[in-house]
Design a protein around this motif. Sequence first.
Motif, PDB file in Angstrom:
ATOM      1  N   ARG A   1       0.850  -1.198   0.067  1.00 14.76           N
ATOM      2  CA  ARG A   1      -0.049   0.013   0.249  1.00 14.76           C
ATOM      3  C   ARG A   1       0.762   1.134   0.133  1.00 14.76           C
ATOM      4  O   ARG A   1       0.307   2.337  -0.016  1.00 14.76           O
ATOM      5  CB  ARG A   1      -0.944   0.087   1.153  1.00 14.76           C
ATOM      6  CG  ARG A   1      -1.983  -0.990   1.099  1.00 14.76           C
ATOM      7  CD  ARG A   1      -3.038  -0.662   0.220  1.00 14.76           C
ATOM      8  NE  ARG A   1      -4.049  -1.871   0.039  1.00 14.76           N
ATOM      9  CZ  ARG A   1      -4.646  -2.087  -1.023  1.00 14.76           C
ATOM     10  NH1 ARG A   1      -4.591  -1.388  -2.196  1.00 14.76           N
ATOM     11  NH2 ARG A   1      -5.645  -3.239  -0.704  1.00 14.76           N
ATOM     12  N   ARG A   2       2.089   1.128   0.097  1.00 13.60           N
ATOM     13  CA  ARG A   2       2.934   2.427   0.055  1.00 13.60           C
ATOM     14  C   ARG A   2       3.195   2.817  -1.422  1.00 13.60           C
ATOM     15  O   ARG A   2       3.357   4.227  -1.804  1.00 13.60           O
ATOM     16  CB  ARG A   2       4.269   2.217   0.772  1.00 13.60           C
ATOM     17  CG  ARG A   2       3.987   2.085   2.364  1.00 13.60           C
ATOM     18  CD  ARG A   2       5.445   2.065   2.872  1.00 13.60           C
ATOM     19  NE  ARG A   2       5.952   0.830   2.441  1.00 13.60           N
ATOM     20  CZ  ARG A   2       7.216   0.482   2.433  1.00 13.60           C
ATOM     21  NH1 ARG A   2       8.153   1.377   3.087  1.00 13.60           N
ATOM     22  NH2 ARG A   2       7.848  -0.671   1.863  1.00 13.60           N
ATOM     23  N   GLY A   3       3.655   1.766  -2.269  1.00 14.86           N
ATOM     24  CA  GLY A   3       3.869   2.089  -3.524  1.00 14.86           C
ATOM     25  C   GLY A   3       2.685   2.100  -4.516  1.00 14.86           C
ATOM     26  O   GLY A   3       1.752   2.007  -4.207  1.00 14.86           O
ATOM     27  N   VAL A   4       2.984   2.569  -5.667  1.00  7.68           N
ATOM     28  CA  VAL A   4       1.869   2.913  -6.788  1.00  7.68           C
ATOM     29  C   VAL A   4       2.063   1.892  -8.015  1.00  7.68           C
ATOM     30  O   VAL A   4       3.450   1.436  -8.212  1.00  7.68           O
ATOM     31  CB  VAL A   4       2.141   4.116  -7.386  1.00  7.68           C
ATOM     32  CG1 VAL A   4       1.038   4.444  -8.573  1.00  7.68           C
ATOM     33  CG2 VAL A   4       1.733   5.207  -6.174  1.00  7.68           C
ATOM     34  N   GLU A   5       1.204   0.910  -8.346  1.00  3.89           N
ATOM     35  CA  GLU A   5       1.351   0.192  -9.307  1.00  3.89           C
ATOM     36  C   GLU A   5       0.497   0.800 -10.514  1.00  3.89           C
ATOM     37  O   GLU A   5      -0.453   1.294 -10.520  1.00  3.89           O
ATOM     38  CB  GLU A   5       0.525  -1.348  -9.034  1.00  3.89           C
ATOM     39  CG  GLU A   5       1.278  -1.967  -7.877  1.00  3.89           C
ATOM     40  CD  GLU A   5       0.667  -3.236  -7.728  1.00  3.89           C
ATOM     41  OE1 GLU A   5       1.514  -4.338  -7.592  1.00  3.89           O
ATOM     42  OE2 GLU A   5      -0.486  -3.343  -7.681  1.00  3.89           O
ATOM     43  N   LEU A   6       1.099   0.561 -11.607  1.00  2.51           N
ATOM     44  CA  LEU A   6       0.432   0.830 -12.992  1.00  2.51           C
ATOM     45  C   LEU A   6      -0.511  -0.461 -13.488  1.00  2.51           C
ATOM     46  O   LEU A   6       0.124  -1.635 -13.524  1.00  2.51           O
ATOM     47  CB  LEU A   6       1.393   1.289 -14.101  1.00  2.51           C
ATOM     48  CG  LEU A   6       0.710   1.960 -15.268  1.00  2.51           C
ATOM     49  CD1 LEU A   6       0.298   3.311 -14.621  1.00  2.51           C
ATOM     50  CD2 LEU A   6       2.002   2.467 -16.200  1.00  2.51           C
ATOM     51  N   VAL A   7      -1.658  -0.289 -13.965  1.00  2.00           N
ATOM     52  CA  VAL A   7      -2.672  -1.506 -13.930  1.00  2.00           C
ATOM     53  C   VAL A   7      -3.211  -1.085 -15.650  1.00  2.00           C
ATOM     54  O   VAL A   7      -3.664  -0.372 -15.798  1.00  2.00           O
ATOM     55  CB  VAL A   7      -3.715  -1.536 -13.073  1.00  2.00           C
ATOM     56  CG1 VAL A   7      -4.595  -2.959 -13.392  1.00  2.00           C
ATOM     57  CG2 VAL A   7      -3.083  -1.558 -11.666  1.00  2.00           C
TER      58      VAL A   7
END
Length: 169
Positions: A98-104
């Motif tokens: 939940r700290r990082g960001v994912e590209l979906v």
Amino acid sequence: MTVPDQPRWLSDDEQDSWRAYLRGSRMLEEALDRDLQAHGLQLSEYEILSMLSEAPHQRLRMSELAALVVQSRSRLTHTASRLEKRGWVTREACQSDRRGVELVLTKEGAKRVIRASHAHVASVRRNILDVMTPAQLTALGVAMRLVRDAQVEPHAAAVEAECAESDSA
């Protein structure tokens, strides 16, 4: 007084090979990019969509994706914004911490990459595979893996420095 060390100048053969690589790689990238433009994509955008389409659950952490496509985090962020405006990707909190960001990849993005992949594969074949023998292609792969592997550590250090710089800003 000491004379500064002279560089190891390239021999004529080395210079010829180096310049052939520079021009050939730039011309190849331009040709691949040009062939994707008919699908509304740049090569850098296609590479991102392609990596996402092959990833588990069609999602990757932004930092991991930046390393895969050899882009700075800021450049990837700008490219992701363009893709997001088109509805081809979304950004979500990282599922694992939940700290990082994912590209979906979205459903529309998956459709887009599938349609563009036909043109891209044809372009790769026409512009590189069909102009080499299988042995030459194998030799190119071996050579480029050596170059890539020699750059892994310096690249990781540069990415780490960029992350530290953006964190302190």
